[in-house]
Write an enzyme that holds these catalytic residues in place. Sequence first.
Site, PDB file in Angstrom:
ATOM      1  CG  HIS A  94      -5.582  -1.898   0.088  1.00  0.00           C
ATOM      2  ND1 HIS A  94      -4.542  -1.869  -0.684  1.00  0.00           N
ATOM      3  CD2 HIS A  94      -5.193  -1.655   1.333  1.00  0.00           C
ATOM      4  CE1 HIS A  94      -4.149  -0.811  -0.027  1.00  0.00           C
ATOM      5  NE2 HIS A  94      -4.088  -0.908   0.581  1.00  0.00           N
ATOM      6  CB  SER A 145      -0.708  -0.361   0.933  1.00  0.00           C
ATOM      7  OG  SER A 145      -2.228   0.714   1.094  1.00  0.00           O
ATOM      8  CG  ASP A 158      -6.235  -2.541  -3.514  1.00  0.00           C
ATOM      9  OD1 ASP A 158      -7.478  -1.716  -3.221  1.00  0.00           O
ATOM     10  OD2 ASP A 158      -5.570  -3.136  -3.221  1.00  0.00           O
TER      11      ASP A 158
END
Length: 430
Positions: A408, A293, A378
């Site tokens: 995610h 991320s 995601d």
Amino acid sequence: MKRLFLVFYLFCFTELIAQPSERVVKIFITPDHADWLYKVGEPVKFNVVVYRNNVPLKGAKLRYEIGPEKMEPTKKETVTLRDGTLALDGGTMKTAGFLRCMAFVEFDGKEYKGLTTAGFEPQTIKPTVANPADFKEFWDKAKADLAKIPVDARMTLLPERCTELTNVYHLSLQNINNSRFYGILCVPKQEGKYPAILRVPGAGVRPYNGMIAEADKGFITLEVGIHGVPVTMDPGVYVDLARGPLSGYQAANLDDRDRYYYKRVYLGCVRAVDFLANMPQYDGQNMAVTGGSQGGALSIVTAGLDSRIKWLGAYYPALCDVTGYLNGRAGGWPHLFAGNELAYNNKPDRIKTTGYYDVVNFARLVNVPGYYSWGFNDETCPPTSMYAAYNVIPGPKMLDTAHLDTGHWTYPEQTEKMTNWLIGQLKGAK
């Protein structure tokens, strides 16, 4: 009870989010291509099945939406499923990108959600973010300014974390603007020369434990925080910081490229490399950076800025092509130009600043081998934005999309593959 809540709060913001827990009602949406990939202009069909107790849920009221990811749906409807299934004509896309089908079912007072995302020639997605003419000059000067500042490393042994094979330290380094950069350093006890791994963090504010298991296997490891505060404090301190002075840090000083929050962060990552590269235990050649991320973004940024990084592993990188929303498609986290943020940030100076910090423009500088991993579902880091960065990387690259259904988060098998690749590269190069 309060302490347990704080620990849970912090856990929820780790960079590699655990696989979602099981749900009473499950919604499966299946595209008619097994690889979820389509040619531009090719129609896609979705099949929706709602299960309860592994049996199709008959009579369920289902609401669905279909459209480009993160955009307003182009098709939506509410229907009752007689036998728990529904076949949908998803339409197509006229340009490269991702088309998402989302379905919602209410059962026993709770709403359940499922989604699937079809990709249309994602390898041809091009960035929207501007590439400033003086991008390299800007960062070369920033690194030169950093180099004038002494590293001033301060190591504090953490005896309670040490193992039979590894010493663990709280590390503090001098960074720009009289700030500090903190992390957890793990060093093998046995005398020798070792490869190094730098782990950069996902978004949020939290303490860190360090990469002790990897150090036990014969690596110097450094897991850093980015906020200029020690990473060994009581969990409640980080909750207070996240709710107070560090709330919304992702957009702090976005109107000034020299004061934007991430300048200190990006240079802090270079400073971490400075420290590792000068450790007497470092083998002098083999250093990798990894994260997910925000950490995926920082992995690419660090590899782009610093040639001492020889390999990188990035999960679903953030901060990619953030101006996508200004061009009619999804942009990357932190979604600076979407929703309530659009009116505030859609100004020339803020848009200009993003060009100096967007991962796309660092990706153009990455010439070392990289392993990248994400799924199509995601919602935090839309695949459109990630492909915009991945597609401009000139160096050797490998993208693992074997786990298309991930959002995610990662499967254990997914992280195992990434870790094994990084360790294999570092050990193979010794």
